[in-house]
Design a protein around this motif. Structure first.
Motif, PDB file in Angstrom:
ATOM      1  N   LEU A 148      43.095  33.314  40.881  1.00 49.66           N
ATOM      2  CA  LEU A 148      43.590  34.526  40.221  1.00 49.66           C
ATOM      3  C   LEU A 148      42.785  35.746  40.659  1.00 49.66           C
ATOM      4  CD1 LEU A 148      45.455  35.867  38.147  1.00 49.66           C
ATOM      5  CD2 LEU A 148      43.789  35.267  36.373  1.00 49.66           C
ATOM      6  N   SER A 149      41.474  35.603  40.692  1.00 45.04           N
ATOM      7  CA  SER A 149      40.635  36.720  41.134  1.00 45.04           C
ATOM      8  C   SER A 149      40.893  37.047  42.597  1.00 45.04           C
ATOM      9  CB  SER A 149      39.155  36.386  40.925  1.00 45.04           C
ATOM     10  OG  SER A 149      38.773  35.242  41.663  1.00 45.04           O
ATOM     11  N   TYR A 150      41.155  36.022  43.410  1.00 45.52           N
ATOM     12  CA  TYR A 150      41.476  36.252  44.821  1.00 45.52           C
ATOM     13  C   TYR A 150      42.732  37.117  44.954  1.00 45.52           C
ATOM     14  CZ  TYR A 150      43.374  35.306  49.466  1.00 45.52           C
ATOM     15  OH  TYR A 150      43.916  35.445  50.725  1.00 45.52           O
ATOM     16  N   GLY A 151      43.727  36.840  44.153  1.00 48.94           N
ATOM     17  CA  GLY A 151      44.975  37.582  44.228  1.00 48.94           C
ATOM     18  C   GLY A 151      44.896  38.968  43.623  1.00 48.94           C
ATOM     19  N   LEU A 152      44.036  39.155  42.616  1.00 47.88           N
ATOM     20  CA  LEU A 152      44.028  40.417  41.875  1.00 47.88           C
ATOM     21  C   LEU A 152      42.996  41.432  42.358  1.00 47.88           C
ATOM     22  CD1 LEU A 152      45.968  38.909  39.986  1.00 47.88           C
ATOM     23  CD2 LEU A 152      44.736  39.900  38.053  1.00 47.88           C
ATOM     24  N   THR A 153      41.884  40.977  42.915  1.00 50.74           N
ATOM     25  CA  THR A 153      40.844  41.972  43.208  1.00 50.74           C
ATOM     26  C   THR A 153      40.128  41.823  44.543  1.00 50.74           C
ATOM     27  OG1 THR A 153      39.072  43.205  42.093  1.00 50.74           O
ATOM     28  CG2 THR A 153      38.834  40.815  42.192  1.00 50.74           C
ATOM     29  N   PHE A 154      40.253  40.682  45.239  1.00 52.81           N
ATOM     30  CA  PHE A 154      39.513  40.489  46.488  1.00 52.81           C
ATOM     31  C   PHE A 154      39.953  41.459  47.582  1.00 52.81           C
ATOM     32  CE2 PHE A 154      37.400  37.173  44.611  1.00 52.81           C
ATOM     33  CZ  PHE A 154      36.733  36.321  45.467  1.00 52.81           C
ATOM     34  N   HIS A 155      41.191  41.930  47.504  1.00 54.03           N
ATOM     35  CA  HIS A 155      41.693  42.848  48.532  1.00 54.03           C
ATOM     36  C   HIS A 155      41.299  44.293  48.274  1.00 54.03           C
ATOM     37  CE1 HIS A 155      44.604  42.809  45.245  1.00 54.03           C
ATOM     38  NE2 HIS A 155      44.992  44.007  45.627  1.00 54.03           N
ATOM     39  N   THR A 212      32.166  38.011  50.393  1.00 58.25           N
ATOM     40  CA  THR A 212      31.080  37.149  49.909  1.00 58.25           C
ATOM     41  C   THR A 212      30.615  37.575  48.526  1.00 58.25           C
ATOM     42  OG1 THR A 212      30.330  36.770  52.185  1.00 58.25           O
ATOM     43  CG2 THR A 212      28.779  36.255  50.416  1.00 58.25           C
ATOM     44  N   GLU A 213      30.502  38.877  48.302  1.00 61.88           N
ATOM     45  CA  GLU A 213      30.059  39.371  46.992  1.00 61.88           C
ATOM     46  C   GLU A 213      31.082  39.041  45.913  1.00 61.88           C
ATOM     47  OE1 GLU A 213      27.348  43.226  48.357  1.00 61.88           O
ATOM     48  OE2 GLU A 213      29.529  43.434  48.148  1.00 61.88           O
ATOM     49  N   TYR A 214      32.351  39.213  46.227  1.00 59.53           N
ATOM     50  CA  TYR A 214      33.390  38.815  45.273  1.00 59.53           C
ATOM     51  C   TYR A 214      33.320  37.312  44.989  1.00 59.53           C
ATOM     52  CZ  TYR A 214      36.079  43.201  45.180  1.00 59.53           C
ATOM     53  OH  TYR A 214      36.502  44.494  44.962  1.00 59.53           O
ATOM     54  N   ALA A 215      33.100  36.506  46.036  1.00 62.99           N
ATOM     55  CA  ALA A 215      33.053  35.053  45.878  1.00 62.99           C
ATOM     56  C   ALA A 215      31.893  34.630  44.983  1.00 62.99           C
ATOM     57  CB  ALA A 215      32.947  34.378  47.246  1.00 62.99           C
ATOM     58  N   VAL A 216      30.753  35.298  45.117  1.00 63.61           N
ATOM     59  CA  VAL A 216      29.593  34.963  44.285  1.00 63.61           C
ATOM     60  C   VAL A 216      29.909  35.183  42.808  1.00 63.61           C
ATOM     61  CG1 VAL A 216      27.257  35.701  43.658  1.00 63.61           C
ATOM     62  CG2 VAL A 216      27.854  35.360  46.064  1.00 63.61           C
ATOM     63  N   VAL A 217      30.559  36.282  42.505  1.00 63.97           N
ATOM     64  CA  VAL A 217      30.867  36.612  41.110  1.00 63.97           C
ATOM     65  C   VAL A 217      32.006  35.762  40.567  1.00 63.97           C
ATOM     66  CG1 VAL A 217      31.711  38.413  39.552  1.00 63.97           C
ATOM     67  CG2 VAL A 217      30.011  38.965  41.304  1.00 63.97           C
ATOM     68  N   TYR A 218      33.143  35.769  41.262  1.00 64.32           N
ATOM     69  CA  TYR A 218      34.357  35.180  40.705  1.00 64.32           C
ATOM     70  C   TYR A 218      34.528  33.689  41.017  1.00 64.32           C
ATOM     71  CZ  TYR A 218      35.877  39.863  39.456  1.00 64.32           C
ATOM     72  OH  TYR A 218      35.966  41.108  38.878  1.00 64.32           O
TER      73      TYR A 218
END
Length: 281
Positions: free
Chosen positions: A211-218, A225-231
């Motif tokens: 869900l986080s990949y679809g909503l905010t990673f872009h 990497t920073e998004y992956a650490v958090v979400y």
């Protein structure tokens, strides 16, 4: 209201797609992992539109926070009813694996299907916004390339927030697992809506890597990497902690219970009838 009418049609289309996939795959149990694809697609597609209503509708369409929270709750409730056990959430799939309720290959296939569904939902949403059916979607289309990130704090604070919210979610879910769907689904929808509202100024508490990949990673502002650490790491850490606190051990990793004694785990209530029989000479 025209913006909400267009959004309603979009929500219904995503729900119909998920329901059709669920119905068709009943004939092929071996492809059951594709249920996670449909579930993830519906969840990400609908919450991307909810995100649009939150970002644009609240200031351009005059929609208050009560409307956006209600829409989010109804989306989560409908998703739970239609998709059932297919959560679209990788942490729940990994949870079953750690509990020895699923094997390696089905787990990997389900997680891959969830991310595939999330990516497809993002592509469909971008196309839908490009149609500019309403003023709200026209503005969203102009903002699409420079969307605002849901991560509004430092990496440490974001990791902690996502970890704690995921911990709470999974502890509640583990305690509700034997309840009927009529009780479990609405409670989970309320909890997810509450966590989102509480953590809106931090990470939005997505509690799901796909869900986080679809909503905010872009969105710009942080690296992948920073998004992956958090979400991702934050969510997985919270899920593992919840399982450990609930069971006292991680069945897939070690069997020794470090929190609860054998007597505590096996303690059960004796029915009154049995007690009465034991008292008889």
């Amino acid at each position: 209201m025209s913006g909400l009418n267009a959004s309603l049609g979009y929500f219904v289309s995503a729900a119909i797609f998920a329901a059709l996939v669920r119905t068709l795959l009943k004939k092929w149990p071996r492809l059951s992992f594709m249920l996670e694809f449909a579930s993830s697609f519906m969840l990400v597609a609908c919450l991307l539109e909810v995100q649009t209503i939150v970002e644009v509708g609240e200031w351009a369409g005059g929609l208050g926070p009560d409307v956006t929270l209600t829409v989010r709750f109804l989306v989560l409730l409908t998703h739970g009813i239609i998709c059932g056990s297919a959560s679209g959430n990788p942490t729940l799939v990994v949870l079953k694996f750690l509990q020895r309720e699923a094997t390696t290959l089905p787990t990997l296939l389900a997680v891959a299907a969830q991310f595939l569904g999330a990516h497809l939902a993002l592509l469909v949403a971008l196309y839908y916004w490009s149609l500019e059916l309403t003023d709200m979607h026209m503005i969203k289309n102009l903002m699409a390339s420079e969307c605002s990130s849901s991560l509004l704090v430092s990496l440490v604070q974001g990791f902690f927030t996502e970890c704690v919210c995921t911990l709470i979610f999974h502890l509640v879910l583990l305690n509700l697992r034997h309840r009927s769907a009529l009780i479990r689904v609405p409670l989970i929808a309320v909890l997810l809506t509450f966590l989102f509202h509480t953590a809106r100024g931090y990470t939005s508490a997505y509690i799901s890597p796909s869900l986080s990949y679809g909503l905010t990673f872009h969105c710009p502002g942080f690296t992948f990497t920073e998004y992956a650490v958090v979400y991702w790491l934050g969510s997985l850490t919270g899920m593992i902690l919840a399982l450990f606190l609930y069971m006292g051990h991680i069945p897939r990793i070690f069997s020794k219970n470090l929190l609860y004694s054998q007597k505590t785990r096996q303690k059960t209530r004796v029915p009154k009838g049995d007690k009465a029989e034991k008292k008889k000479p």
